[in-house]
Design a protein around this motif. Structure first.
Motif, mmCIF file in Angstrom:
data_model
loop_
_atom_site.group_PDB
_atom_site.id
_atom_site.type_symbol
_atom_site.label_atom_id
_atom_site.label_comp_id
_atom_site.label_asym_id
_atom_site.label_seq_id
_atom_site.Cartn_x
_atom_site.Cartn_y
_atom_site.Cartn_z
ATOM 1 N N PHE A 199 -57.241 -52.565 29.712
ATOM 2 C CA PHE A 199 -57.020 -51.830 30.960
ATOM 3 C C PHE A 199 -55.543 -51.522 31.186
ATOM 4 C CE2 PHE A 199 -56.226 -51.408 35.504
ATOM 5 C CZ PHE A 199 -57.168 -50.450 35.848
ATOM 6 N N LEU A 202 -54.041 -48.895 29.078
ATOM 7 C CA LEU A 202 -54.388 -47.575 29.635
ATOM 8 C C LEU A 202 -53.408 -47.203 30.751
ATOM 9 C CD1 LEU A 202 -56.326 -45.124 29.925
ATOM 10 C CD2 LEU A 202 -57.706 -46.508 31.482
ATOM 11 N N ILE A 206 -50.900 -43.985 31.106
ATOM 12 C CA ILE A 206 -50.858 -43.139 32.296
ATOM 13 C C ILE A 206 -49.427 -43.085 32.826
ATOM 14 C CG2 ILE A 206 -51.562 -43.017 34.721
ATOM 15 C CD1 ILE A 206 -54.253 -44.173 33.888
ATOM 16 N N TYR B 84 -52.519 -47.678 41.453
ATOM 17 C CA TYR B 84 -53.484 -46.713 40.926
ATOM 18 C C TYR B 84 -54.826 -46.812 41.648
ATOM 19 C CZ TYR B 84 -50.364 -45.791 36.969
ATOM 20 O OH TYR B 84 -49.307 -45.428 36.191
ATOM 21 N N ASP B 147 -56.775 -41.795 39.902
ATOM 22 C CA ASP B 147 -56.003 -41.959 38.673
ATOM 23 C C ASP B 147 -56.868 -42.332 37.474
ATOM 24 O OD1 ASP B 147 -53.347 -41.597 39.888
ATOM 25 O OD2 ASP B 147 -53.824 -43.459 40.944
ATOM 26 N N ILE B 148 -57.817 -43.254 37.726
ATOM 27 C CA ILE B 148 -58.570 -43.833 36.611
ATOM 28 C C ILE B 148 -60.069 -43.709 36.827
ATOM 29 C CG2 ILE B 148 -59.049 -45.994 35.354
ATOM 30 C CD1 ILE B 148 -56.163 -46.867 36.202
ATOM 31 N N LYS B 171 -56.296 -39.221 35.340
ATOM 32 C CA LYS B 171 -55.245 -39.386 34.321
ATOM 33 C C LYS B 171 -55.665 -40.241 33.134
ATOM 34 C CE LYS B 171 -51.755 -39.073 37.941
ATOM 35 N NZ LYS B 171 -51.060 -39.979 38.896
ATOM 36 N N GLY B 172 -56.615 -41.140 33.386
ATOM 37 C CA GLY B 172 -57.046 -42.033 32.314
ATOM 38 C C GLY B 172 -58.502 -42.410 32.455
ATOM 39 N N ILE B 173 -59.202 -42.546 31.340
ATOM 40 C CA ILE B 173 -60.606 -42.967 31.368
ATOM 41 C C ILE B 173 -60.750 -44.285 30.610
ATOM 42 C CG2 ILE B 173 -62.980 -42.396 30.693
ATOM 43 C CD1 ILE B 173 -62.266 -39.452 30.918
ATOM 44 N N TRP B 174 -61.345 -45.266 31.275
ATOM 45 C CA TRP B 174 -61.663 -46.547 30.632
ATOM 46 C C TRP B 174 -63.122 -46.450 30.229
ATOM 47 C CZ3 TRP B 174 -61.623 -52.087 33.196
ATOM 48 C CH2 TRP B 174 -61.287 -53.048 32.222
#
Lengths: 213, 213
Positions: A199, A202, A206, B84, B147-148, B171-174
């Motif tokens: 996490f 990530l 960002i 975030y 953000d995520i 901005k980000g993908i988990w």
DNA sequence: TAGATTGTTAATCGATTAACAATC
DNA sequence: TAGATTGTTAATCGATTAACAATC
């Protein structure tokens, strides 16, 4: 190439090939080239041919790979039909989530039982598997050998749990705790998930660090 | 070194340094050498000095690193204080497990809401976060930037979800689904967990492949 | 001052990519 | 036969390790 010489990077790509081939088979496709598998998997044809050739010669020159055959070979390599047994330490939300969402049953992985310390859940069952008290783990391992130990929680000391698994003959530990396990000798093998690291790396990306594309 | 030149391997080790330093701080230790941090983290002093020096000069020759200072630098690098926001797709067992066991709150990550398709859970709340229907996701993202995006389930099409996140400015993908996400361009960044690959590469090792020690 | 330890450069190691003979 | 594609070797690239001058 000898079994013991295969690198960890190659081993970690094998299940990915399995996933892609399974999807191809479900689509009714029975032949695939390294180029085609590259498009499916997001890897280069070169790396795919190198990886597969370290386990054997599974393709046909001029033709490609037979999906069904390659799938069977990979199932063998991954030991998917070995009927491994497992126990899960931590019957909390993460243990529950894993038990219900990970396809253990589909792949013949027998999750025998859970271990926890919470008196409210010890004695109950989770999706059919009994929850025992952690103090029974060591004895149970000697009575009934277990292949895989899954650590979902930091119950007591992670070092103690590792030691119990190790002395109880467990062959592999799937580690979800945010701690590096200390293993003496060659066994058990440890596979870390480290959600924390995943996490926050990530977040780091960002935050502007690292290569894109 | 420029921000954009730092390799993914280095970035993935940063949270691990954070974890070790936090433990050292909790023990009341205020100075540590790369050698000491190596013992803590299981990495070599060389790799640690190389990694840290790509972000700046944080140590003192002859002395080592000040735990508190280095921790502060790493918090900055990881963007841990950036506040975030995140949303979770899938309010099933895995989404629940993540919400309850991952320390989002501790690190100021605001999980705004869940998205699901199951009429039985849409409208409820999970640890205080409302569960909306997946059909509302796109609109919500334009109203309140996020953000995520966390993908815990294969609800409908993963490609559609990726597109929604991408177009919604995430901005980000988990990513916890067993699928490689297709991203056009530089954003969002994807961090894959791939539990399937992790588990079966462990099985592969148990099955006798790979280097030991 | 002598010992310790950094940041950085050079050397080594390993992984990926490119190239190509073999052959379907 | 000509085109396609493997398995493998050689070339390139990148990451780790070792070494060391600078300096606390």
């Amino acid at each position: 190439m000898r079994k013991s010489e295969i690198s960890s990077l190659v081993i970690h790509r094998m299940p990915r090939y399995y996933r892609c081939l399974e999807r191809l088979r479900n689509k009714g496709i029975d032949r695939i080239s390294s180029r085609g598998l590259g498009i499916q998997s997001g890897l280069t044809p070169s790396v795919i041919r190198q990886d597969l050739s370290s386990f054997g010669e599974f393709g046909q020159q001029g033709i490609g790979y037979c999906v069904e055959d390659l799938l069977r070979e990979i199932v063998e390599i991954l030991g998917m039909n070995n009927g491994y047994t497992a126990v899960i330490v931590g019957a909390g939300k993460l243990g529950n989530g894993l038990m219900s969402s990970f396809p253990f049953e589909t792949y013949g992985i027998n999750v025998i039982s859970f271990y926890d310390t919470d008196p409210e859940i010890v004695g109950t069952t989770v999706f059919g598997a009994p929850v025992h008290h952690i103090s029974e783990l060591a004895a149970h391992l000697t009575e009934h050998p277990v292949d895989i130990g899954i650590l979902t929680e930091d119950l007591g000391s992670v070092d103690d749990l590792t030691k119990m698994f190790s002395e109880g003959g467990v062959k592999g530990i799937w580690n979800f705790t945010n701690t590096e396990l200390k293993i003496k000798g060659e066994e058990p093998v440890v596979e870390n998930v480290h959600l924390f690291d995943s996490f926050f790396s990530l977040c780091c990306s960002i935050n502007g660090y690292g290569r894109r594309c």
